[in-house]
Design a protein around this motif. Structure first.
Motif, mmCIF file in Angstrom:
data_model
loop_
_atom_site.group_PDB
_atom_site.id
_atom_site.type_symbol
_atom_site.label_atom_id
_atom_site.label_comp_id
_atom_site.label_asym_id
_atom_site.label_seq_id
_atom_site.Cartn_x
_atom_site.Cartn_y
_atom_site.Cartn_z
ATOM 1 N N THR A 94 -8.467 -2.549 -0.883
ATOM 2 C CA THR A 94 -7.710 -3.778 -0.601
ATOM 3 C C THR A 94 -7.698 -4.675 -1.825
ATOM 4 O O THR A 94 -8.688 -4.766 -2.564
ATOM 5 C CB THR A 94 -8.327 -4.589 0.562
ATOM 6 O OG1 THR A 94 -9.687 -4.883 0.219
ATOM 7 C CG2 THR A 94 -8.287 -3.825 1.856
ATOM 8 N N GLY A 112 0.832 -1.209 0.000
ATOM 9 C CA GLY A 112 0.000 0.000 0.000
ATOM 10 C C GLY A 112 0.860 1.250 0.000
ATOM 11 O O GLY A 112 0.559 2.235 -0.691
ATOM 12 N N CYS A 169 1.241 4.230 -2.744
ATOM 13 C CA CYS A 169 1.145 5.642 -2.393
ATOM 14 C C CYS A 169 2.292 6.429 -3.040
ATOM 15 O O CYS A 169 2.076 7.515 -3.582
ATOM 16 C CB CYS A 169 1.215 5.747 -0.865
ATOM 17 S SG CYS A 169 0.268 7.101 -0.222
ATOM 18 N N SER A 212 -7.540 2.854 -7.969
ATOM 19 C CA SER A 212 -7.570 3.955 -6.998
ATOM 20 C C SER A 212 -8.229 5.177 -7.611
ATOM 21 O O SER A 212 -9.040 5.858 -6.961
ATOM 22 C CB SER A 212 -6.146 4.316 -6.560
ATOM 23 O OG SER A 212 -5.491 3.186 -6.046
ATOM 24 N N LEU A 238 -2.462 -6.126 -0.783
ATOM 25 C CA LEU A 238 -2.248 -4.669 -0.757
ATOM 26 C C LEU A 238 -3.394 -4.036 -0.001
ATOM 27 O O LEU A 238 -4.557 -4.312 -0.289
ATOM 28 C CB LEU A 238 -2.171 -4.096 -2.179
ATOM 29 C CG LEU A 238 -1.830 -2.600 -2.307
ATOM 30 C CD1 LEU A 238 -1.153 -2.319 -3.650
ATOM 31 C CD2 LEU A 238 -3.019 -1.660 -2.134
ATOM 32 N N VAL A 239 -3.048 -3.195 0.988
ATOM 33 C CA VAL A 239 -4.058 -2.477 1.747
ATOM 34 C C VAL A 239 -3.655 -1.012 1.767
ATOM 35 O O VAL A 239 -2.496 -0.688 2.030
ATOM 36 C CB VAL A 239 -4.135 -3.002 3.201
ATOM 37 C CG1 VAL A 239 -5.109 -2.167 4.011
ATOM 38 C CG2 VAL A 239 -4.568 -4.458 3.206
ATOM 39 N N ALA A 240 -4.600 -0.155 1.431
ATOM 40 C CA ALA A 240 -4.281 1.276 1.430
ATOM 41 C C ALA A 240 -5.522 2.077 1.774
ATOM 42 O O ALA A 240 -6.642 1.598 1.637
ATOM 43 C CB ALA A 240 -3.747 1.697 0.067
#
Lengths: 270, 1023
Positions: B994, B657, B661, B922, B1003-1005
């Motif tokens: 996620t 994540g 970013c 995203s 992946l977690v953001a």
């Protein structure tokens, strides 16, 4: 009156929204002619043949020396009596964006009873210092004498300008114009319930230019002459909206059309 | 002005006949009215130069050279220069004296003599409105910047250098000492002295080869030896000599006018010699050894000609100023893109504004004249945060960025043409030469009222040649040949101009009225090569022309014959008019206040004949001018480059994540909203899918959709594709990715796949092997491979290229170091949209909607954005597989998707490109203010060895993220049957994005942090 009202849509010298401005008058039931300012100067066209005059948006003379200033001067000095005669005859006039700047700088807006063409307000650079294209929500003063905004509450339309901050050098005038309903249209926060017109400057970008009292447009004392910075003609169809793909409404006329219908209905005796 | 000369006047050698009046204007001190100009400068200094000053005020100055009476001058202050409500004006004193506290530094900036001063021109117009008898008046403008609270380590000179470009502007500086004594900066009036006229001369070409090349080089002709010899041969021909003798021209040597005209016409810029060359191509991988006779004819034109046999809507391809397609029975559309790279490197603002108004004229000069209705802008710059060494003579990329952006903004906005689509690409190699692609779409009626088809020019011998619009000056001499050379410190300032959108807008209004009245027989713009190109090219249609340089209106007296012929002064069109229509044509010019001058006649004499008054100065047979340039023979050799492989670190879901970013914040991916918002993207009330979409109007759109007929619902789709990174591994992959990206974007909004047309714009480093370019064979092999990709992919997509352009010398030689741009193709697309009310935007619509990924994902991380990020972070290289293309498979999937869109089944669609799936998803979430929960399990069926990095960040082609309302899922899946289309998950309320694999998060953001990172990089720093 009989037949469709005729609108003179001015063009030339960097005016550039004449196509869509003509289109919205046609859609609203008028006929529209594109009239080069010089046709009025030479007499090839005569304003008195028309019932509506519109000064569209654009970049007349590149906005140099202040937006609307040079075109305002061409009208103020070159067409003074034609324009005064038109206004004194009680015919509707609209100026959009650059056209509004022209009307303010030639003194037609907010104007006075004598139509003296004395400038009392101006449109300064946005506080951001630069040009922006973004969508805003407008709310109308229900007590305004403005015939263009009659019965309207809120619409969503784009602003596209660098100099749209409405100011004056005599704050007492703001109260006077407010009392007479001349502050016909203001920027509002769309999440607030109607009505929510406020004199406190709203934060950027709800107020895109930090205009005093969130003023987006004004009319003259008679309500016949109206001008605004945002572009109602740019939202003539639902598919021109900023978020229409997120909305489930039926397709048809856009939120900006009511202004042009109002003028045509006024002339048709509606 | 008190008449006393200030110290800062030193060096101003211009003699002034009458002391000019100086009018000054500044923002009034009213509560609630900031000096927004000053604030912008303050913020720009902080953002771009790291200079924090306490306060800046800006004073606008107008120097008026005229014999004004006092009352006239007083009137000018209040009725013209200063707004009586918000500004204060002065004419006899300096406003710098009026500040309560004297500034610490004051800097006045004005144009150099001869540089276009648009506000000055407007000021003159305004002056003449008030006082028409001052017809001889001149007006020049300047700006004075007053500073308070300047850090001690900032020298006044350094501050001045951030505020002006010495190539076109002058600065007068008052430091603290001068300011404390009230010695204010004061520039003299920028009088432009007459040019030193030189008589047309004959150039003796009966000299050695070295001397021939010397003539080419010192004259900035950019002709090679073979070309110089071809010219030499022409003047040895006894027939040539006979004709010339009769005309009174030097019989056996060209005049300077002829040599310049040939150099312009044969320049790489105008005649595309590299694309027409015979190329010996060797491929060390495959063993291929072949000869290609013209890349253009073989790989660009032939596929289009083959497609033209299958469709009926290709009206005009390759030969006019832009390509034309028939959009419906009543209207046709045309499109063209050009680059303005070299001028933008020297003067970012002027170069860019000239670029955009220049390509607008290509549209106006198409057929009998088309109306420009939309612009697209694609820029390639050095990274704005670049902090490495900067070779001398170069601007920092952030300054190039700001200047180019301002130029395109002015050019587009002031012309009333919406900027509807674009892109920005960043790479250190664009520091040497930025790439500034300006594109324009035009609209014209299929037929004029007189029955002529408007895309066909109809000149006849005897038609009168008009030059319309601006005048000719010494600005813009040698632009075409200059752009055919590399950039050096000595590059001429005459190649830089500042466009004048208002002069052009008046001309545009006039020309379109003339077209609709049937007054135009033939029209083209004056761009590269000036009149030599515009009249010359149209003379090819009738078989000849006569031109009188003495009849050409000039900005500046004394220009020599060759300068008038080749000057590229802007805002000019050349128009052919029947003799009987001249009065009507001239009346329109008067109405619009546009200058239109008769400069010649079209003939069928077989020659382009030029006089200057009575004196003959050139006689060039059309056949030689357009057919005499010898073909180049070039060598190409493909050796695949080697790169360190991409190395994936082992990261947990949080780490992934965080990597996402950082990726979102990279300039190539970051939001460009601050910059794009200052383009008008909605004038003409036609923009249906805008650059921004989503609940907060801030998520990125894919292609633009416009509905150009007011109230009509048939649309046009305009998109762009650009992927220069892949050239580092293989230019074939780069070109294929550009075409696919343009098409994918168009598919995302629901384009009509049966009417799509492309534009190929190549920007290459010099691919001709020479001592200066030892790797020329490799760069040419890259060009060959890119052309083959265009050929393969466009054929497969039934996507004909209808116009294009190439710029082949994108190198800068500075401080002895050569910087070459990565081989770059901008592929632009225009297509039909059957019903704009069914167009689809990229933003997710509602939590609960199902998310699908259309297309196949492979382990293709070579030259991906993430590989560059990891390399910059110190890990591994960019090597690996580049995205492969299966155009047949993609096209089938695209067709199925567009069909589902027209059935109303698709809630959103977004292109998967830079940064791959994770970035694209995203961006879809930003538009909905929502999160998403997605699984990559389905993707594994596409590719066995796909890992999480490949799935999340790989940039495989042919992929689109779509979202579907829950009730439409079944119908959608049915519509997509037989095509790769994986269910990923759902849009979820809240902030979490996620991705999981086999039930485990990979992946977690947080959507909010991703959005902040994405918005923070290119936030403009101002306002």
């Amino acid at each position: 009156m009989a037949g469709r009202p005729r609108a003179a849509v001015l063009s030339g010298f960097g005016i550039n929204c004449e196509t869509e401005t003509m289109a919205v008058f046609e859609m609203a039931g008028a006929t529209a002619d594109r009239i080069h300012v010089n046709q009025l100067v030479t007499g090839a066209a005569d304003l008195s043949d028309y019932q509506i005059m519109a000064i569209p948006g654009g970049f007349s003379f590149g906005d140099h020396l202040g937006s609307g200033r040079l075109l305002g001067n061409r009208l103020r000095f070159g067409l003074r009596e034609q324009v005064r005669g038109f206004v004194k005859a009680g015919k509707p006039v609209i100026g959009i964006c650059n056209g509004f700047q022209v009307l303010v700088k030639m003194g037609l807006l907010p104007g006075d009873d004598e139509v003296s063409l004395t400038q009392t307000a101006s449109l300064a650079l946005n506080d951001s210092g630069h040009y922006e294209n973004r969508w805003v929500t407008l709310e109308f003063d229900p007590s305004s004498p403005c015939i263009w905004t009659r019965g309207m509450k809120r619409i969503r339309v784009p602003v596209r300008h660098g100099e749209g901050k409405f100011v004056t050098d005599d704050r007492a005038l703001l109260d006077k114009w407010s009392a007479s309903g001349q502050l016909a249209v203001r920027y509002v926060d769309p999440i607030t319930p109607y009505p929510s017109i406020s004199d406190e400057t709203l934060p950027y970008p709800t107020s895109p230019n930090q205009s005093w009292r969130n003023i987006a447009g004004v009319c003259d004392p008679t309500g016949m002459v109206f001008g605004l910075m945002p572009h109602p003609e740019a939202n003539h169809s639902t598919w021109l909206g900023a978020t229409w793909t997120r909305e489930d409404s039926e397709h048809g006329e856009g939120e900006g059309m009511a202004i042009f219908h109002n003028a045509v209905e006024h002339l048709m005796g509606g | 002005m008190d008449g006393e000369l200030h110290p800062c006047m030193r060096g101003n050698l211009m003699s002034v006949q009458t002391e000019p009046h100086l009018f000054e204007v500044a923002t009034r001190d009213l509560e609630g009215l900031p000096d927004a100009r000053g604030e912008s400068v303050r913020a720009m200094l902080a953002a771009d130069h790291g200079i924090e000053v306490a306060a800046v005020r800006v004073i606008l100055g107008y120097q008026v050279q005229a014999d004004l009476a006092d009352e006239e001058a007083d009137s000018l202050v209040h009725d013209l220069f200063a707004d009586p409500i918000i500004e204060c004006g002065s004419r006899l004193t300096r406003l710098l004296d009026d500040f309560p506290e004297a500034p610490e530094i004051a800097i006045q900036v004005g144009y150099k003599p001869g540089v276009t001063d648009n506000p000055g021109q407007a000021g003159l117009d305004g002056l003449l409105t008030l006082f028409p008898h001052h017809s001889e008046a001149k007006v020049a403008t300047n700006r004075t910047y007053a500073f308070w609270g300047v850090p001690e380590n900032v020298e006044p000179g350094a501050l001045a250098s951030t505020l002006h470009n010495p190539m076109i502007e002058r600065a007068s500086v008052a430091g603290p000492a001068e300011c404390s004594e009230g010695k204010w900066p004061a520039l003299g009036f920028p009088l432009n002295p007459p040019a030193p006229y030189s008589e047309p001369a004959a150039i003796d070409l009966e000299v050695s080869d070295e001397e021939l090349m010397g003539i080419s080089e010192t004259g900035l002709l950019a002709l090679n030896l073979g070309e110089m010899r071809a010219i030499q041969d022409h003047y040895r021909d006894p027939n040539t000599r006979l004709v010339r003798e009769r005309l009174g021209l030097s019989p056996n040597a060209p005049t300077d006018v002829e040599l310049e005209c040939l150099a312009q016409t044969w320049s790489e810029h105008c005649s595309h010699k590299i694309f027409s060359a015979s190329i010996h191509h060797v491929d060390t991988e495959t063993g291929e050894d072949s000869v290609i006779d013209s890349l253009f004819k073989t790989h660009i034109m032939q596929p289009t000609l083959d497609i033209q046999k299958e469709v009926d809507w290709l009206l005009s391809i390759f030969h006019d100023n832009s390509g034309v397609i028939s959009w419906n029975e009543d209207w046709s559309l045309c499109i063209k893109a050009e680059t303005h790279n070299s001028p933008s490197a020297l003067d970012p603002y002027g170069g860019a504004i000239t670029g955009i108004v220049g390509v607008n004229r290509d549209i106006l000069g198409t057929g009998l004249g088309a109306r420009p209705i939309a612009n697209t802008d694609v820029f390639c710059f050095g990274p704005p945060d670049y902090d490495g060494p900067l070779p001398g003579g170069l601007f920092h990329p952030s300054r190039v960025f700001r200047g180019v952006h301002a130029g395109v903004r002015s050019g587009g906005n002031e012309s009333g043409i919406p900027t509807i689509n674009g892109a920005m690409v960043f790479d250190e190699r664009y520091i040497g030469k930025p790439l500034v692609f300006c594109g324009t779409v035009g609209l014209m009626p299929r037929r004029l009222t007189d029955g002529r088809e408007s895309h066909v020019k109809t000149p006849e011998p005897g038609d009168v040649v008009y030059m319309v619009g601006g005048r000719v000056g010494s600005d813009g001499i040698h632009g075409a040949t200059f752009s055919s050379l590399e950039l050096t410190e000595e590059s001429p300032s005459s190649a830089v101009q500042i466009g004048d959108p208002i002069t052009q807008k008046k001309m545009l209004d006039m020309i379109l009225e003339a077209r609709d009245s049937g007054l135009i027989q033939v029209i083209t713009d004056n761009g590269a090569g000036g009149l030599s190109s515009s009249v010359g090219e149209m003379a090819e249609l009738t078989g000849g022309a006569e031109l009188d340089l003495g009849a050409v209106p000039l900005k500046q007296a004394g220009l020599s014959s060759w300068e008038i012929l080749v000057s590229e002064s802007q805002e000019r069109m050349t128009v052919g008019v029947r003799p009987e229509d001249c009065n009507a044509f001239e009346a329109l010019a008067v109405l619009h206040e546009v200058e239109a001058s008769v400069v010649g006649t079209f003939t069928d004499s077989g020659a382009f004949v030029v006089r200057h008054g009575e004196k003959p100065v050139a006689h060039l047979p059309i056949a030689f001018l357009y057919g005499g340039c010898p073909q180049l023979h070039l060598e190409s050799e493909w050796v695949p480059p080697l790169h360190m492989p991409f190395e994936a670190p082992d990261l947990d879901a949080i780490g992934m994540g965080e990597a996402l970013c950082r990726l979102m914040a990279r300039p190539n991916i970051a939001s460009k909203e601050w910059w794009v918002r200052s383009y008008d993207h909605e004038v003409i009330a036609q923009t249906v899918i805008k650059p921004f979409c989503g609940a907060n109007h801030d998520s990125p759109g894919d292609a633009a959709v416009i509905a150009p007929i007011q109230g009509g619902t048939q649309g046009a789709v305009i998109s762009n594709g650009i992927a220069p990174r892949y050239s580092d591994i293989d230019a074939y992959a780069m070109a294929a990715a550009a075409v696919d990206e343009a098409l994918r974007n168009a598919v995302c909004v629901g384009v009509d796949l049966d009417m799509i047309a492309g534009l190929d714009n190549f920007c290459w480093p010099d691919p001709v092997e020479s001592p200066k370019t030892p790797d020329g064979r490799f760069k040419l092999a890259q060009l060959v491979r890119a052309n083959r990709a265009i050929d393969d992919v466009c054929r497969a997509y039934h996507l004909p290229c209808i116009s294009g352009k190439d710029s082949m010398k994108n190198d800068a030689m500075l401080d002895g170091e050569k910087i070459s741009v990565p081989p770059t193709i901008l592929f632009s697309l225009i297509g039909n949209h059957p019903d704009v009310r069914k167009a689809v935007s990229s933003d997710f619509k509602s939590p609960g909607d199902a998310i699908y990924l259309l297309g196949q994902t492979h382990q293709e991380l070579g030259a991906s954005e993430i590989s560059y990020m990891m390399r910059e972070e110190g890990r591994g290289g960019i090597g690996g597989a580049t995205p492969d293309i299966d155009a047949e498979r993609n096209l089938a999937a695209y067709r199925a998707l567009c069909s589902a869109m027209s059935d109303g089944l698709v809630a959103s669609a977004h292109d998967c490109s830079e940064g791959g799936l994770a970035v694209a998803l995203s961006e879809c979430c930003f538009g909905a203010d929502a999160g998403a929960s997605a699984s990559i399990d389905g993707l594994l069926s596409d590719c066995e060895h796909l890992d999480a990095w490949g799935a999340l960040f790989g940039e495989s082609l042919g992929r689109i993220i779509v979202s579907i309302r829950p009730g439409d899922r079944e119908a959608f899946e049915e519509a997509m049957e037989g095509n790769p289309c994986h269910f990923l998950g759902t849009v979820v309320q809240g902030d979490a994005i996620t991705f999981s694999r086999d039930g485990e998060d990979v992946l977690v953001a947080s959507m909010g942090s991703l959005r902040n990172a994405w918005k923070g990089t290119l936030d403009g720093g101002v306002g």
